[in-house]
Scaffold this active site. Structure first.
Site, PDB file in Angstrom:
ATOM      1  N   ASP A 407      20.967 -40.722   0.006  1.00  0.00           N
ATOM      2  CA  ASP A 407      19.894 -40.252   0.934  1.00  0.00           C
ATOM      3  C   ASP A 407      19.636 -38.962   0.215  1.00  0.00           C
ATOM      4  O   ASP A 407      20.051 -38.415  -0.987  1.00  0.00           O
ATOM      5  CB  ASP A 407      20.705 -39.690   2.256  1.00  0.00           C
ATOM      6  N   GLU A 410      14.651 -37.223  -2.765  1.00  0.00           N
ATOM      7  CA  GLU A 410      13.223 -37.158  -3.137  1.00  0.00           C
ATOM      8  C   GLU A 410      13.091 -36.261  -4.573  1.00  0.00           C
ATOM      9  O   GLU A 410      12.118 -36.732  -5.538  1.00  0.00           O
ATOM     10  CB  GLU A 410      12.442 -36.471  -2.110  1.00  0.00           C
ATOM     11  N   ASP A 480      13.094 -41.281   7.790  1.00  0.00           N
ATOM     12  CA  ASP A 480      13.603 -40.931   9.157  1.00  0.00           C
ATOM     13  C   ASP A 480      12.308 -41.115  10.275  1.00  0.00           C
ATOM     14  O   ASP A 480      11.753 -40.311  10.547  1.00  0.00           O
ATOM     15  CB  ASP A 480      13.876 -39.539   8.979  1.00  0.00           C
TER      16      ASP A 480
END
Length: 803
Positions: A407, A410, A480
């Site tokens: 997770d 980025e 998300d």
């Protein structure tokens, strides 16, 4: 002084304008000379250098720089070794240079260095525009750099696909005539791969933030611009079929390894399970109710109240993590855990990374603890190794976790994107590596896992992906997303385009991650509108490469939030997924062995049918199924479309289609009103398909002696290659797997099962096949057919039966 300053300002503006004009006007760099080397052709230009490298007869690399020397840079994307010698012809044609291979004719215009691509017969494929390859000076975030541009001509009848997953993008699936930002950040992806219905693909090997402009010059050209670089560097692939283009792409950037068989079953996840007891109760909810499932997921903040990156499971909430996972394993359930590349201060792992200089200046604004937590330098091989060692010894190998949820990769620092550009990695400035963090991060996880946990295949669920990520055993998930029908609607074209971009495994949070209108972000899943949403999303998830329930609020299949009718539909599709496992796992084997794509935009199989190019919500799942998810709220809520009950489905031309639910055969090339009652996902099967369907099981590797059903959908000849192996481990890389081919001759009505090739430990020596020839009222729908047309006891030798 005032007048002098004013004149100075005017002069400065004029100089700036002239500079801007100079660098934005096409360079038209002229070819001065050229020479052949072992693998390509080097061009000296009057403004810089160009190199055309022939990797394969249908794969070439083009590099261009305005500088007099090539920048020293090792590709992060390309994993194949550079060719030392290539076979091609070279001919001077006066105003052009012709390079020929067994599949291509490539012409370089000496006046402009623009390149034209044609097939071996001379039929045009595509061409660079006169503005072709340019570089322009720029200052971005206070950093002096060079923008890199390429521009191609684009005829009116061209359709363009790829460019990764952009979860909130509601634009056309076809990038012809539209733009896309390729700047990895929260809820925005970037994979610099583009495929054209003209039969070619492009990969831009640049890691800075970029932009695709698909409507240049009245929609006659498209342009790819990267904000920073020292050269233009792109790869051209010629198919013309999409499968061949993706094959070339993965031969260049790395094959996707096999996932364990259990990963193709159902994942049960939630934001979030907070205790060991709660996780085990989920296990009981599935197993005690005999509901098929294969994995339970531990989402974030299992480390609380310690800082993120402590890699310590809270002892009060998780008194014995190893015993917990052992109990899951005894119930034939696997366990995945979320571990982030972010570190809060005040822990030994943070201090170890900091001491060695392995932390970056990039921080995440932690809205839970109200601290700014720090990303490690995933571009540094030594930092990746230490990061892996810490997680391995503290959590992953210590307790026996089976998969890693990657997770927040980025990296996510909110809107402070210039701070990412100004950051310094071990390999250079952040501006030049803006989009490659997840690629390098997953590289370290994959390398470490392969070395230190060799008996388990790596499985990484990753929030961002870049070109080449498939070789790191990464599944891209669409982040998300919201719990809305519009979000569901967006996922289908985004999943399709992610897979067109060469990433074979994609998934979404079934039901959406969160409500953005509820104060706590949790939808009320007991309400009819959310039951309908979840049902439709679950149907779509059944025919996604990876099937995952995740998000806020209780939505396990045994949940009391579902009424009896909703639960019955969900269980029907869950069982259908498990019956499909012989088909799905064979597709996975084909993905690894032959660089196949499981979730297939319609252009993969019907590239020459103009009717498919702008359809955003239909795709092929393997060679057999035309999947048509329902993304409109029909039966509940204030926006319900009362009495509709159907959706439009285009059946691609030149083939026949069989309605999965009724067995009715329909001609292609027409649009039909397909039944979309709440329990029905419109599904059509391509005539000639052979679909192996397993017996009912509760987990993917459940031993069974029950028959495998072979569904034959008549109307055309067809074949299907079956793949089998041990289901886990890497012995398949050394040949420990078996294959055989199912073939249908429609004229003679004969099914042939070929000789089995290969073997593996534990392989069944005998398999019982129930052969079902589908027709109206016989062999339709997901249930086991009680009256098979033929029975075959297959022992590995070829057998043919007539139906």
């Amino acid at each position: 002084m005032k007048n002098n300053r004013s004149g100075s300002v005017v002069y400065s503006l004029a100089a700036s304008l002239l500079c801007s004009l100079f660098f934005s006007v096409p360079s038209f760099a002229r070819v001065v000379s050229y020479s052949r080397d072992g693998a390509g052709v080097k061009f000296k230009l009057d403004k810089g250098l160009m190199y055309l490298l022939v990797w394969r007869p249908d794969l070439v690399e083009v590099k261009y720089t305005i500088f007099d020397t090539w920048p020293g840079r090792k590709s992060l994307v390309v994993s194949a070794p550079m060719p030392g010698q290539s076979t091609f012809g070279l001919e001077d044609r006066g105003d052009s240079v012709l390079i020929t291979t067994s599949r291509l004719k490539i012409t370089v215009d000496k006046r402009t260095n623009a390149i034209r691509y044609a097939d071996k017969m001379g039929t045009p494929i595509t061409s660079e525009s006169d503005r072709n390859k340019t570089m322009s000076a720029a200052t971005i975030a206070g950093i002096d750099t060079w923008r890199c541009h390429t521009q191609f001509n684009s005829p009116a009848d061209e359709a363009l696909f790829g460019l990764g997953c952009h979860p909130e993008d509601s634009g056309s699936i076809n990038y012809k005539g539209r733009d896309q930002t390729l700047e990895i950040k929260y809820m925005t992806g970037a994979i610099p791969v583009l495929l054209s219905t003209k039969g070619y693909g492009l990969l831009w090997d640049n890691y800075s933030a970029s932009k695709f402009s698909g409507a240049q010059d009245n929609d006659s050209r498209f342009e790819y611009s990267s904000e920073s670089g020292r050269m233009v560097d792109y790869y051209f692939f010629y198919g013309p079929d999409f499968d061949r283009i993706i094959d070339l792409y993965r031969l260049l950037t790395g094959k996707a390894p096999m996932f364990a068989k259990w990963t193709f079953g159902l994942f049960q996840s939630q934001d979030r399970y907070k205790t060991q007891e709660e996780i085990l109760s989920v296990k009981d909810g599935y197993r005690n109710n005999h509901i098929p499932v294969d994995a339970i997921v531990q989402d974030w903040y299992w480390w609380s109240p310690l800082p993120i990156g402590s890699h310590v499971m809270n002892h009060e909430r998780y008194p014995d993590p190893k015993a917990m996972i052992d109990e899951l394993h005894r119930a034939h359930i696997h366990a995945m855990i979320s571990i982030w590349p972010v570190f809060g201060s005040g822990t030994k792992d943070f201090d170890a990374l900091k001491t060695k200089g392995f932390l970056t200046s990039i921080t995440w604004d932690n809205f839970v603890t109200h601290t700014f937590d720090t990303y490690y330098d995933a571009h540094n091989p030594a930092a990746r190794e230490l990061y892996w060692d810490q997680a391995r010894d503290s959590v992953v190998k210590r307790y026996g976790w089976d998969a890693w949820w990657v997770d927040q990769c980025e990296p996510d620092n909110g809107s402070l994107l210039d701070e990412r550009r100004k950051a310094v990695f071990s390999v250079g400035k952040g501006i030049d590596y803006f989009n490659s963090y997840s690629l390098e991060h997953s590289k370290g996880i994959y390398k470490g896992w392969r070395r230190d946990i060799p008996g388990k295949r790596v499985f990484c669920l990753i929030r961002q992906s870049f070109a080449g990520e498939q070789r790191n055993a990464a599944v891209l998930w669409s982040s998300d997303i919201s719990c809305t029908f519009s979000a569901l609607r967006n996922q289908i074209p985004q999943g399709i385009n992610a897979c067109v971009s060469g990433i074979p495994y994609w998934t979404s949070d079934i039901g959406g991650y969160m409500s953005r209108v509820s104060p706590d972000g949790i939808p009320d899943w007991s309400q009819p509108q959310f039951r309908e949403l979840f049902t439709r999303w679950f149907q779509f998830g059944t025919f996604s490469p990876i099937m995952r329930i995740h998000g806020k609020g209780e939505r396990a299949l045994f949940s009391r939030n579902w009424d009896d009718s909703t639960r019955a539909i969900l269980l029907k599709y869950d069982k259908m997924r498990y019956r499909l496992l012989p088909y799905v796992y064979s597709l996975a084997g084909r993905t690894t062995l032959s660089n196949y794509t499981m979730m297939r935009g319609l252009a993969f199989d019907f590239r020459n049918d103009p009717g498919v190019v702008s359809i955003p919500d239909q795709y092929m799942f393997g060679p057999a199924f035309l999947v048509n998810p329902v993304t409109t709220q029909m039966y509940s809520g204030p926006h319900a479309m009362a009495g509709v009950g159907s959706r439009k489905v285009y059946l691609p031309k030149a083939v026949r289609w069989v309605d999965f639910w009724t067995g009715e055969t329909l001609e292609g090339g027409q649009t039909v009103d397909a039944d979309a009652s709440i329990g029905t996902l419109p599904l059509y099967v391509r005539a000639g398909s052979i679909v192996p369907l397993g017996p009912d099981v509760e987990y993917a590797t459940e031993p069974t002696a029950k028959a495998t059903e072979l569904r034959i959908y008549p109307g055309a000849d067809g074949s299907f290659p079956v793949y089998e192996d041990q289901g886990d481990g890497y012995d398949y890389e050394h040949g420990a797997y078996a294959t055989y081919t199912l073939s249908w001759n429609d004229r003679s009505h004969e099914l042939t099962v070929s000789d089995r090739k290969g073997s593996f430990p534990g392989m069944r020596q005998s398999t019982l096949f129930h052969v079902v020839l589908v027709r109206p009222g016989h062999g339709s729908g997901p249930d086991i057919c009680a009256d098979a047309d033929k029975r075959i006891e297959y022992r590995g030798q070829a057998v043919t039966v007539h139906l």
